[in-house]
Write a protein that holds these residues in place. Structure first.
Motif, short mmCIF file in Angstrom:
data_model
loop_
_atom_site.label_atom_id
_atom_site.label_comp_id
_atom_site.label_asym_id
_atom_site.label_seq_id
_atom_site.Cartn_x
_atom_site.Cartn_y
_atom_site.Cartn_z
N HIS A 41 0.75 -1.34 0.17
CA HIS A 41 -0.03 -0.10 0.08
C HIS A 41 0.93 1.10 0.14
O HIS A 41 0.40 2.28 -0.78
CB HIS A 41 -0.89 -0.03 1.09
CG HIS A 41 -0.56 0.20 2.42
ND1 HIS A 41 0.86 -0.36 2.99
CD2 HIS A 41 -0.84 0.95 3.56
CE1 HIS A 41 0.97 0.18 4.23
NE2 HIS A 41 0.14 1.16 4.51
N MET A 42 1.90 1.30 0.81
CA MET A 42 2.88 2.41 0.72
C MET A 42 3.73 2.60 -0.85
O MET A 42 3.79 3.60 -1.31
CB MET A 42 3.93 2.44 1.81
CG MET A 42 2.95 3.04 3.19
SD MET A 42 2.63 4.49 2.91
CE MET A 42 1.12 4.82 2.83
N PRO A 43 4.45 1.32 -1.13
CA PRO A 43 4.93 1.48 -2.29
C PRO A 43 4.00 1.98 -3.48
O PRO A 43 4.49 2.46 -4.51
CB PRO A 43 5.29 -0.02 -2.64
CG PRO A 43 5.52 -0.58 -1.07
CD PRO A 43 4.40 -0.02 -0.57
N LEU A 44 2.60 1.63 -3.43
CA LEU A 44 1.66 2.03 -4.42
C LEU A 44 1.92 3.54 -4.49
O LEU A 44 1.75 4.12 -5.82
CB LEU A 44 0.24 1.57 -4.19
CG LEU A 44 -0.88 2.18 -4.88
CD1 LEU A 44 -0.93 1.75 -6.22
CD2 LEU A 44 -2.05 2.02 -4.18
N PHE A 45 1.70 4.48 -3.35
CA PHE A 45 1.89 5.88 -3.53
C PHE A 45 3.07 6.36 -4.05
O PHE A 45 3.00 7.40 -4.87
CB PHE A 45 1.60 6.48 -2.08
CG PHE A 45 0.30 6.08 -1.85
CD1 PHE A 45 -0.88 6.92 -2.34
CD2 PHE A 45 -0.20 5.37 -0.72
CE1 PHE A 45 -2.18 6.62 -2.15
CE2 PHE A 45 -1.47 5.09 -0.34
CZ PHE A 45 -2.61 5.86 -0.89
N PHE A 46 4.40 5.81 -3.86
CA PHE A 46 5.52 5.98 -4.29
C PHE A 46 5.72 6.01 -5.92
O PHE A 46 6.10 6.80 -6.51
CB PHE A 46 6.93 5.26 -3.61
CG PHE A 46 6.92 5.96 -2.36
CD1 PHE A 46 7.68 7.13 -1.93
CD2 PHE A 46 6.59 5.32 -1.01
CE1 PHE A 46 8.06 7.61 -0.74
CE2 PHE A 46 6.89 5.84 0.26
CZ PHE A 46 7.60 6.81 0.42
N ILE A 47 5.10 4.91 -6.29
CA ILE A 47 5.24 4.45 -7.59
C ILE A 47 4.13 5.44 -8.43
O ILE A 47 4.77 5.85 -9.53
CB ILE A 47 4.57 2.87 -7.96
CG1 ILE A 47 5.66 2.05 -7.17
CG2 ILE A 47 4.53 2.75 -9.32
CD1 ILE A 47 5.26 0.53 -7.42
N LEU A 48 3.22 5.73 -8.05
CA LEU A 48 2.37 6.62 -8.57
C LEU A 48 2.80 8.06 -8.65
O LEU A 48 2.78 8.93 -9.59
CB LEU A 48 0.96 6.62 -8.01
CG LEU A 48 -0.02 5.35 -8.12
CD1 LEU A 48 -1.21 5.47 -7.54
CD2 LEU A 48 -0.28 5.02 -9.66
#
Length: 273
Positions: A41-48
Protein backbone atom coordinates in the motif's frame (compact mmCIF):
# COMPACT_ATOMS: atom_id res chain seq x y z
CA UNK A 1 -2.80 12.06 -14.58
CA UNK A 2 -4.35 13.29 -17.80
CA UNK A 3 -4.63 11.45 -21.11
CA UNK A 4 -4.84 14.29 -23.64
CA UNK A 5 -7.42 16.60 -22.09
CA UNK A 6 -9.13 13.77 -20.20
CA UNK A 7 -8.26 12.83 -16.66
CA UNK A 8 -7.15 9.22 -16.17
CA UNK A 9 -9.87 8.08 -13.77
CA UNK A 10 -8.27 4.66 -13.20
CA UNK A 11 -5.27 6.33 -11.53
CA UNK A 12 -7.58 8.25 -9.21
CA UNK A 13 -9.39 5.01 -8.39
CA UNK A 14 -6.07 3.31 -7.60
CA UNK A 15 -5.17 6.17 -5.24
CA UNK A 16 -8.63 5.98 -3.68
CA UNK A 17 -8.19 2.25 -3.07
CA UNK A 18 -4.77 2.95 -1.56
CA UNK A 19 -6.23 5.51 0.85
CA UNK A 20 -8.89 3.04 1.99
CA UNK A 21 -6.23 0.38 2.52
CA UNK A 22 -4.18 2.80 4.64
CA UNK A 23 -7.21 3.37 6.87
CA UNK A 24 -8.06 -0.34 7.06
CA UNK A 25 -4.43 -1.33 7.58
CA UNK A 26 -4.18 0.85 10.69
CA UNK A 27 -7.38 -0.56 12.17
CA UNK A 28 -8.05 -3.59 14.32
CA UNK A 29 -7.71 -6.31 11.70
CA UNK A 30 -6.08 -9.78 11.72
CA UNK A 31 -2.30 -9.77 11.38
CA UNK A 32 -2.40 -11.64 8.06
CA UNK A 33 -4.67 -8.94 6.61
CA UNK A 34 -2.33 -6.23 7.83
CA UNK A 35 0.65 -8.02 6.29
CA UNK A 36 -1.20 -8.32 2.98
CA UNK A 37 -2.05 -4.61 2.90
CA UNK A 38 1.36 -3.42 4.08
CA UNK A 39 3.03 -5.51 1.37
CA UNK A 40 2.19 -2.87 -1.24
CA UNK A 41 0.00 0.00 0.00
CA UNK A 42 2.84 2.48 0.62
CA UNK A 43 4.89 1.41 -2.44
CA UNK A 44 1.74 2.09 -4.48
CA UNK A 45 1.84 5.79 -3.59
CA UNK A 46 5.57 6.13 -4.26
CA UNK A 47 5.17 4.38 -7.63
CA UNK A 48 2.29 6.65 -8.65
CA UNK A 49 4.28 9.69 -7.55
CA UNK A 50 7.16 8.54 -9.75
CA UNK A 51 4.74 8.14 -12.64
CA UNK A 52 3.92 11.86 -12.45
CA UNK A 53 7.53 12.98 -11.99
CA UNK A 54 8.58 16.15 -13.80
CA UNK A 55 12.20 17.16 -14.18
CA UNK A 56 12.73 20.60 -12.63
CA UNK A 57 15.57 22.63 -11.18
CA UNK A 58 16.37 21.62 -7.57
CA UNK A 59 15.29 24.98 -6.16
CA UNK A 60 11.90 24.97 -7.91
CA UNK A 61 11.37 21.33 -6.96
CA UNK A 62 12.16 22.07 -3.32
CA UNK A 63 9.89 25.11 -3.18
CA UNK A 64 6.94 23.24 -4.68
CA UNK A 65 7.36 20.19 -2.45
CA UNK A 66 7.84 22.31 0.65
CA UNK A 67 4.46 23.90 -0.02
CA UNK A 68 2.63 20.70 -0.96
CA UNK A 69 4.26 18.26 1.48
CA UNK A 70 6.08 19.98 4.34
CA UNK A 71 3.46 22.64 5.05
CA UNK A 72 0.68 20.05 5.69
CA UNK A 73 3.18 18.10 7.82
CA UNK A 74 3.99 21.12 10.00
CA UNK A 75 0.31 22.05 10.34
CA UNK A 76 -0.59 18.49 11.39
CA UNK A 77 2.15 18.35 14.03
CA UNK A 78 1.08 21.78 15.29
CA UNK A 79 -2.54 20.66 15.66
CA UNK A 80 -1.49 17.49 17.51
CA UNK A 81 0.75 19.55 19.81
CA UNK A 82 -2.07 22.01 20.53
CA UNK A 83 -4.40 19.11 21.33
CA UNK A 84 -1.83 17.61 23.70
CA UNK A 85 -1.32 20.99 25.34
CA UNK A 86 -5.05 21.49 25.99
CA UNK A 87 -5.77 17.93 27.15
CA UNK A 88 -2.67 17.10 29.17
CA UNK A 89 -1.54 20.48 30.44
CA UNK A 90 -4.68 22.60 30.75
CA UNK A 91 -7.32 19.94 31.54
CA UNK A 92 -5.51 17.00 33.12
CA UNK A 93 -2.42 18.90 34.32
CA UNK A 94 -0.30 15.76 34.18
CA UNK A 95 2.93 17.42 33.03
CA UNK A 96 4.72 18.17 29.82
CA UNK A 97 5.61 14.57 28.93
CA UNK A 98 3.07 14.15 26.10
CA UNK A 99 3.72 17.61 24.69
CA UNK A 100 7.49 17.17 24.61
CA UNK A 101 7.13 13.78 22.97
CA UNK A 102 4.72 15.18 20.40
CA UNK A 103 7.28 17.83 19.46
CA UNK A 104 9.91 15.09 19.38
CA UNK A 105 7.69 13.26 16.89
CA UNK A 106 8.02 16.25 14.61
CA UNK A 107 11.67 15.29 14.25
CA UNK A 108 11.10 11.51 14.31
CA UNK A 109 7.70 11.05 12.61
CA UNK A 110 8.23 7.29 12.30
CA UNK A 111 8.73 6.86 16.05
CA UNK A 112 10.34 9.07 18.65
CA UNK A 113 13.15 7.44 20.67
CA UNK A 114 11.76 6.64 24.11
CA UNK A 115 8.53 8.43 23.36
CA UNK A 116 5.24 7.94 21.60
CA UNK A 117 4.90 5.44 18.78
CA UNK A 118 4.66 7.48 15.58
CA UNK A 119 2.91 10.54 14.15
CA UNK A 120 0.46 8.68 11.96
CA UNK A 121 0.42 8.67 8.15
CA UNK A 122 1.99 12.16 7.94
CA UNK A 123 5.45 10.57 8.03
CA UNK A 124 4.80 9.81 4.35
CA UNK A 125 4.81 13.54 3.52
CA UNK A 126 8.38 14.02 4.69
CA UNK A 127 9.50 10.72 3.15
CA UNK A 128 8.06 11.68 -0.23
CA UNK A 129 9.74 15.09 0.05
CA UNK A 130 13.15 13.41 0.27
CA UNK A 131 12.30 10.86 -2.42
CA UNK A 132 11.23 13.45 -4.98
CA UNK A 133 14.04 15.89 -4.23
CA UNK A 134 16.76 13.23 -4.30
CA UNK A 135 15.46 11.56 -7.45
CA UNK A 136 15.25 14.96 -9.15
CA UNK A 137 19.01 15.29 -8.60
CA UNK A 138 19.89 11.71 -9.57
CA UNK A 139 17.77 11.81 -12.71
CA UNK A 140 20.07 14.45 -14.18
CA UNK A 141 22.85 11.82 -14.40
CA UNK A 142 22.30 10.29 -17.85
CA UNK A 143 24.91 7.52 -17.91
CA UNK A 144 25.82 4.28 -16.16
CA UNK A 145 26.41 6.16 -12.91
CA UNK A 146 22.67 6.76 -12.64
CA UNK A 147 21.95 3.18 -11.56
CA UNK A 148 24.96 3.03 -9.23
CA UNK A 149 23.92 6.26 -7.49
CA UNK A 150 20.31 5.07 -7.34
CA UNK A 151 21.33 1.76 -5.75
CA UNK A 152 23.67 3.47 -3.28
CA UNK A 153 20.96 5.95 -2.29
CA UNK A 154 18.44 3.15 -1.70
CA UNK A 155 20.74 0.94 0.38
CA UNK A 156 22.82 3.51 2.31
CA UNK A 157 20.04 4.17 4.90
CA UNK A 158 20.06 0.49 5.90
CA UNK A 159 23.77 0.68 6.72
CA UNK A 160 23.50 4.06 8.47
CA UNK A 161 20.58 2.84 10.58
CA UNK A 162 22.63 -0.21 11.56
CA UNK A 163 25.52 2.02 12.66
CA UNK A 164 23.46 4.46 14.74
CA UNK A 165 20.91 1.92 15.96
CA UNK A 166 17.82 3.58 14.46
CA UNK A 167 16.55 5.23 11.30
CA UNK A 168 17.46 8.81 10.39
CA UNK A 169 15.26 11.74 11.55
CA UNK A 170 12.59 13.46 9.44
CA UNK A 171 11.80 10.19 7.63
CA UNK A 172 14.99 10.55 5.58
CA UNK A 173 15.67 6.81 5.67
CA UNK A 174 12.19 5.88 4.49
CA UNK A 175 12.33 8.47 1.72
CA UNK A 176 15.70 7.37 0.35
CA UNK A 177 14.92 3.66 0.49
CA UNK A 178 11.62 4.23 -1.33
CA UNK A 179 13.41 5.84 -4.25
CA UNK A 180 13.33 2.39 -5.88
CA UNK A 181 9.53 2.48 -5.99
CA UNK A 182 9.57 6.06 -7.27
CA UNK A 183 12.01 5.05 -10.01
CA UNK A 184 9.71 2.18 -11.04
CA UNK A 185 6.87 4.63 -11.59
CA UNK A 186 9.21 6.92 -13.51
CA UNK A 187 10.25 4.06 -15.83
CA UNK A 188 6.62 3.05 -16.29
CA UNK A 189 5.80 6.53 -17.56
CA UNK A 190 9.03 6.92 -19.53
CA UNK A 191 8.52 3.73 -21.53
CA UNK A 192 4.74 4.19 -21.75
CA UNK A 193 4.06 0.68 -20.44
CA UNK A 194 0.39 -0.07 -20.99
CA UNK A 195 -1.98 -1.85 -18.65
CA UNK A 196 -5.25 -3.64 -19.32
CA UNK A 197 -4.10 -5.20 -22.61
CA UNK A 198 -5.20 -8.43 -24.22
CA UNK A 199 -2.89 -10.48 -22.02
CA UNK A 200 -3.85 -8.81 -18.78
CA UNK A 201 -5.86 -11.78 -17.45
CA UNK A 202 -2.91 -14.17 -17.67
CA UNK A 203 -0.56 -11.52 -16.27
CA UNK A 204 -2.99 -10.73 -13.48
CA UNK A 205 -3.21 -14.39 -12.43
CA UNK A 206 0.58 -14.71 -12.43
CA UNK A 207 0.97 -11.55 -10.35
CA UNK A 208 -1.71 -12.65 -7.89
CA UNK A 209 0.08 -15.98 -7.40
CA UNK A 210 3.44 -14.26 -6.89
CA UNK A 211 1.87 -11.73 -4.54
CA UNK A 212 0.30 -14.45 -2.35
CA UNK A 213 3.63 -16.28 -2.17
CA UNK A 214 5.38 -13.02 -1.31
CA UNK A 215 2.95 -12.17 1.49
CA UNK A 216 3.44 -15.64 2.97
CA UNK A 217 7.24 -15.72 2.67
CA UNK A 218 8.35 -12.11 3.17
CA UNK A 219 7.49 -9.01 5.19
CA UNK A 220 7.44 -5.34 4.23
CA UNK A 221 6.73 -2.24 6.30
CA UNK A 222 8.07 0.94 4.72
CA UNK A 223 7.64 3.10 7.81
CA UNK A 224 9.47 0.70 10.12
CA UNK A 225 12.07 -0.14 7.45
CA UNK A 226 11.20 -3.82 7.51
CA UNK A 227 12.26 -5.54 4.28
CA UNK A 228 12.50 -9.21 5.22
CA UNK A 229 13.63 -11.31 2.25
CA UNK A 230 14.34 -8.15 0.27
CA UNK A 231 14.07 -9.43 -3.34
CA UNK A 232 10.80 -11.23 -2.64
CA UNK A 233 9.19 -8.42 -0.65
CA UNK A 234 10.05 -5.97 -3.44
CA UNK A 235 8.49 -8.32 -5.99
CA UNK A 236 5.44 -8.52 -3.73
CA UNK A 237 5.18 -4.73 -3.63
CA UNK A 238 5.30 -4.46 -7.41
CA UNK A 239 2.87 -7.30 -8.09
CA UNK A 240 0.46 -5.97 -5.46
CA UNK A 241 0.60 -2.53 -7.06
CA UNK A 242 0.00 -4.07 -10.48
CA UNK A 243 -3.09 -5.87 -9.18
CA UNK A 244 -4.51 -2.61 -7.80
CA UNK A 245 -3.84 -0.77 -11.07
CA UNK A 246 -5.45 -3.49 -13.18
CA UNK A 247 -8.41 -3.63 -10.79
CA UNK A 248 -8.77 0.15 -11.09
CA UNK A 249 -8.90 -0.05 -14.88
CA UNK A 250 -11.49 -2.82 -14.66
CA UNK A 251 -13.65 -0.80 -12.25
CA UNK A 252 -13.39 2.38 -14.34
CA UNK A 253 -14.80 0.57 -17.39
CA UNK A 254 -17.81 -1.05 -15.71
CA UNK A 255 -21.25 0.39 -16.44
CA UNK A 256 -23.09 -1.32 -13.62
CA UNK A 257 -24.80 1.36 -11.49
CA UNK A 258 -23.40 0.09 -8.17
CA UNK A 259 -19.87 -0.24 -9.53
CA UNK A 260 -20.13 3.23 -11.08
CA UNK A 261 -21.07 4.65 -7.67
CA UNK A 262 -18.10 2.89 -6.09
CA UNK A 263 -15.89 4.11 -8.92
CA UNK A 264 -17.02 7.71 -8.41
CA UNK A 265 -16.35 7.52 -4.67
CA UNK A 266 -12.89 6.03 -5.12
CA UNK A 267 -11.90 8.46 -7.87
CA UNK A 268 -13.10 11.36 -5.70
CA UNK A 269 -10.85 10.13 -2.89
CA UNK A 270 -7.96 9.82 -5.33
CA UNK A 271 -8.47 13.33 -6.69
CA UNK A 272 -8.25 15.01 -3.29
CA UNK A 273 -5.29 12.90 -2.15
Amino acid sequence: MYMGNKRNVSIDIAKGIGILLVIIGHGAIPSWSKDAIFSFHMPLFFILSGYFFRDETPLIRMRKDAKRLLLPYVVTIAVITLYMLIVHQVIKRDGWYYIINTLWLGIYPTGAPGGLNFSGPVWFLFALFWTKGTFNLIEKVHNRWFYLILAFTAFAPFYLSYLIGRDLPLAISQGLISIVFFWAGYEWKKHELSLGGSRFKAMLLICMALWVIGVMCSDLDVMRMIYHNYPLCMLTAFTGTYIILESSIFISKRKNLVIRKVSSFLSWGGEIQ
